[in-house]
Design an enzyme around this catalytic site. Structure first.
Site, PDB file in Angstrom:
ATOM      1  N   CYS A  57      17.438  49.536  34.610  1.00  0.00           N
ATOM      2  CA  CYS A  57      16.387  50.440  35.062  1.00  0.00           C
ATOM      3  C   CYS A  57      16.112  50.144  36.545  1.00  0.00           C
ATOM      4  O   CYS A  57      16.633  49.184  37.103  1.00  0.00           O
ATOM      5  CB  CYS A  57      15.131  50.184  34.246  1.00  0.00           C
ATOM      6  SG  CYS A  57      14.616  48.470  34.400  1.00  0.00           S
ATOM      7  N   HIS A 109      15.986  39.744  31.339  1.00  0.00           N
ATOM      8  CA  HIS A 109      16.349  39.219  30.017  1.00  0.00           C
ATOM      9  C   HIS A 109      17.844  39.341  29.774  1.00  0.00           C
ATOM     10  O   HIS A 109      18.268  40.007  28.832  1.00  0.00           O
ATOM     11  CB  HIS A 109      15.585  39.985  28.930  1.00  0.00           C
ATOM     12  CG  HIS A 109      14.238  39.419  28.668  1.00  0.00           C
ATOM     13  ND1 HIS A 109      13.227  40.125  28.100  1.00  0.00           N
ATOM     14  CD2 HIS A 109      13.734  38.186  28.908  1.00  0.00           C
ATOM     15  CE1 HIS A 109      12.154  39.363  27.998  1.00  0.00           C
ATOM     16  NE2 HIS A 109      12.440  38.189  28.497  1.00  0.00           N
ATOM     17  N   HIS A 111       9.066  40.779  35.130  1.00  0.00           N
ATOM     18  CA  HIS A 111       7.914  40.896  34.234  1.00  0.00           C
ATOM     19  C   HIS A 111       6.645  40.278  34.793  1.00  0.00           C
ATOM     20  O   HIS A 111       5.604  40.315  34.144  1.00  0.00           O
ATOM     21  CB  HIS A 111       8.238  40.232  32.883  1.00  0.00           C
ATOM     22  CG  HIS A 111       9.223  41.001  32.090  1.00  0.00           C
ATOM     23  ND1 HIS A 111      10.303  40.439  31.456  1.00  0.00           N
ATOM     24  CD2 HIS A 111       9.300  42.323  31.836  1.00  0.00           C
ATOM     25  CE1 HIS A 111      10.994  41.377  30.850  1.00  0.00           C
ATOM     26  NE2 HIS A 111      10.413  42.523  31.055  1.00  0.00           N
ATOM     27  N   GLU A 146       5.461  39.507  30.208  1.00  0.00           N
ATOM     28  CA  GLU A 146       4.760  40.590  30.916  1.00  0.00           C
ATOM     29  C   GLU A 146       3.303  40.670  30.457  1.00  0.00           C
ATOM     30  O   GLU A 146       2.381  40.795  31.267  1.00  0.00           O
ATOM     31  CB  GLU A 146       5.469  41.926  30.629  1.00  0.00           C
ATOM     32  CG  GLU A 146       4.730  43.118  31.214  1.00  0.00           C
ATOM     33  CD  GLU A 146       5.231  44.455  30.661  1.00  0.00           C
ATOM     34  OE1 GLU A 146       6.452  44.639  30.535  1.00  0.00           O
ATOM     35  OE2 GLU A 146       4.383  45.303  30.342  1.00  0.00           O
ATOM     36  N   THR A 190       4.906  47.752  28.962  1.00  0.00           N
ATOM     37  CA  THR A 190       5.721  48.860  29.493  1.00  0.00           C
ATOM     38  C   THR A 190       6.820  49.345  28.540  1.00  0.00           C
ATOM     39  O   THR A 190       7.252  50.487  28.629  1.00  0.00           O
ATOM     40  CB  THR A 190       6.398  48.448  30.815  1.00  0.00           C
ATOM     41  OG1 THR A 190       7.088  47.215  30.592  1.00  0.00           O
ATOM     42  CG2 THR A 190       5.403  48.297  31.938  1.00  0.00           C
ATOM     43  N   CYS A 210       6.704  52.638  30.444  1.00  0.00           N
ATOM     44  CA  CYS A 210       7.635  52.959  31.539  1.00  0.00           C
ATOM     45  C   CYS A 210       8.589  54.101  31.174  1.00  0.00           C
ATOM     46  O   CYS A 210       9.130  54.132  30.073  1.00  0.00           O
ATOM     47  CB  CYS A 210       8.407  51.689  31.843  1.00  0.00           C
ATOM     48  SG  CYS A 210       9.811  51.951  32.877  1.00  0.00           S
ATOM     49  N   SER A 263      15.444  40.592  24.367  1.00  0.00           N
ATOM     50  CA  SER A 263      14.915  41.682  25.188  1.00  0.00           C
ATOM     51  C   SER A 263      14.203  42.701  24.296  1.00  0.00           C
ATOM     52  O   SER A 263      14.804  43.291  23.387  1.00  0.00           O
ATOM     53  CB  SER A 263      16.064  42.356  25.944  1.00  0.00           C
ATOM     54  OG  SER A 263      15.729  43.686  26.248  1.00  0.00           O
ATOM     55  N   SER A 270      18.161  45.619  30.748  1.00  0.00           N
ATOM     56  CA  SER A 270      18.574  44.419  31.491  1.00  0.00           C
ATOM     57  C   SER A 270      20.067  44.147  31.342  1.00  0.00           C
ATOM     58  O   SER A 270      20.531  43.044  31.616  1.00  0.00           O
ATOM     59  CB  SER A 270      17.809  43.198  30.982  1.00  0.00           C
ATOM     60  OG  SER A 270      16.443  43.417  31.002  1.00  0.00           O
TER      61      SER A 270
HETATM   62  S1  SF4 Z   1       8.782  48.393  33.674  1.00  0.00           S
HETATM   63 FE1  SF4 Z   1      10.477  47.235  32.850  1.00  0.00          FE
HETATM   64  S2  SF4 Z   1      11.848  48.813  32.017  1.00  0.00           S
HETATM   65 FE2  SF4 Z   1      10.447  49.862  33.411  1.00  0.00          FE
HETATM   66  S3  SF4 Z   1      11.484  49.959  35.398  1.00  0.00           S
HETATM   67 FE3  SF4 Z   1      10.197  48.116  35.352  1.00  0.00          FE
HETATM   68  S4  SF4 Z   1      11.530  46.454  34.665  1.00  0.00           S
HETATM   69 FE4  SF4 Z   1      12.486  48.403  34.109  1.00  0.00          FE
END
Ligand code: SF4
Length: 275
Positions: free
Chosen positions: A12, A36, A70, A122, A158, A186, A214, A257
Site C-alpha cells: 500500500c 509486517h 504503524h 498501531e 486502519t 484505510c 499481519s 506488506s
Molecule cells: S494505514 Fe496501513 S494499510 Fe493503509 S496505507 Fe497506511 S500502512 Fe498501508
C-alpha cells in the site's frame, strides 16, 4: 495451473513510503519492525544496513531511528527524542490521523473507543495519545466499559472491516447521546479486500501471500475463505502441490506488506503446477 491476480494487491501507499524512507537512510535502524514482513526486513538489513530495535533502551545516543509504519506510543517517541536520537518518522499518515483525533477528542473531554486489537502496535500507539481510551475487538465488549466522560468518540484500527465497525457505532448510538464517529479505516485495505472478494468468487483455489502476523493479510484470508478453499503463505516454499489437485484456476492476492518480488516467485511456482 491458470493464475488470476486480484485487481488490487500487495504494498500500500504507507508501506511503499516507509520502505523508501528506510532505503534513503542507510546504516540506520527501525523502532520495531518497519512493516509486517520479515523477508523485506531482512532485505533492508542486507542491502541498506537498516537494523531493528525492539526496545528504546537498545538505542544508542546520536543514532538515526526510523519509526515504523504503524507508529509507536507517544511516550516512547518522547523518550527517543530526549536521547539525542535522530528520529525519522515513517508512520503512515493514515495512522497519524487517528493518533491526532484521539489527542484532540481527549482534550475536548470525550471518552474514546478504538475498534481494534489491543495488542496491535498501531492500536497501542493510537491509544497512547488519549486520556480515557478503551479498545474493543467487537461490539459485545462495549457493555463492560465504564467511561469517564458522557461524550464518546470512536476510531477504528486502519485494517478493520467497515461492516464490523458499524456494529460498534450502532451499539454506541443506542446508549449515548453524543457519539462522534471517525472513519479511520484505510482505503488501501478496502481495495485489497474488495478485489479479494471478487476474485475468490470466480476461482477454484486462492493463495494469499503475506506475513502470518499481519492483520490485513489475515483479513484477506478470511474473506477469501468465505468463497473458496484458501491458503495463507509467506512465500513460495510453503506451496503444497496437493492443494491444487482437481483445481483449474488459482487466484492470488497479497497483503499490504508483501513485496512484489515474493509475489512473483509464488506466481511462477503456481503456474508450473500441473492441475
Ligand atoms: S494505514 Fe496501513 S494499510 Fe493503509 S496505507 Fe497506511 S500502512 Fe498501508
Amino acid at each position: 495451473m491458470e493464475v488470476k491476480l486480484a485487481s488490487h494487491y500487495g504494498f500500500c501507499f504507507g508501506v511503499k513510503r516507509a520502505i523508501k524512507i528506510a532505503q534513503e537512510h542507510k546504516n540506520s535502524a527501525t523502532m520495531g519492525p518497519l512493516i509486517h514482513n520479515q523477508k523485506e526486513i531482512d532485505r533492508l538489513k542486507k542491502d541498506f544496513n537498516v537494523g531493528l530495535y525492539s526496545t528504546i533502551k537498545e538505542v544508542k545516543e546520536q543514532e538515526t531511528v526510523i519509526i515504523r509504519t504503524h507508529g509507536i506510543p507517544k511516550n516512547d517517541l518522547a523518550e527517543l527524542k530526549k536521547n539525542n536520537t535522530k528520529v525519522i518518522n515513517a508512520t503512515c499518515p493514515f495512522v497519524t490521523t487517528p493518533q491526532q483525533i484521539v489527542k484532540k477528542m481527549s482534550q475536548d473531554r470525550y471518552s474514546v473507543v478504538i475498534f481494534g486489537d489491543a495488542d496491535h502496535p498501531e492500536v497501542k500507539g493510537v491509544k497512547s495519545y488519549g486520556d480515557d481510551v478503551h479498545v474493543v475487538p467487537n461490539s459485545e465488549d462495549l457493555d463492560s466499559l465504564v467511561f469517564k466522560y458522557d461524550k464518546i468518540a470512536t476510531v477504528a484500527q486502519t485494517t478493520k472491516q467497515k461492516e464490523k465497525y458499524l456494529n460498534i457505532v450502532n451499539s454506541l448510538i443506542l446508549k449515548y447521546k453524543e457519539v462522534r464517529v471517525f472513519n479511520t479505516i484505510c482505503d488501501a485495505t478496502f481495495e485489497n479486500q474488495a478485489a479479494t472478494r471478487e476474485l475468490s468468487a470466480t476461482v477454484d483455489i486462492m493463495i494469499i501471500i503475506g506475513g502470518k502476523n499481519s492483520s490485513n493479510t489475515k483479513q484477506l484470508f478470511n474473506i477469501s475463505q468465505e468463497n473458496c478453499v484458501s491458503y495463507l503463505i509467506e512465500d513460495e516454499s510453503e506451496l503444497n502441490p496437493k492443494w491444487f489437485a482437481n483445481k483449474l484456476v488459482c487466484g492470488i492476492t497479497a497483503g499490504a506488506s508483501t513485496p512484489d518480488w515474493i509475489i512473483q516467485k509464488v506466481i511462477d511456482k503456481v503456474e508450473k503446477i500441473e492441475p
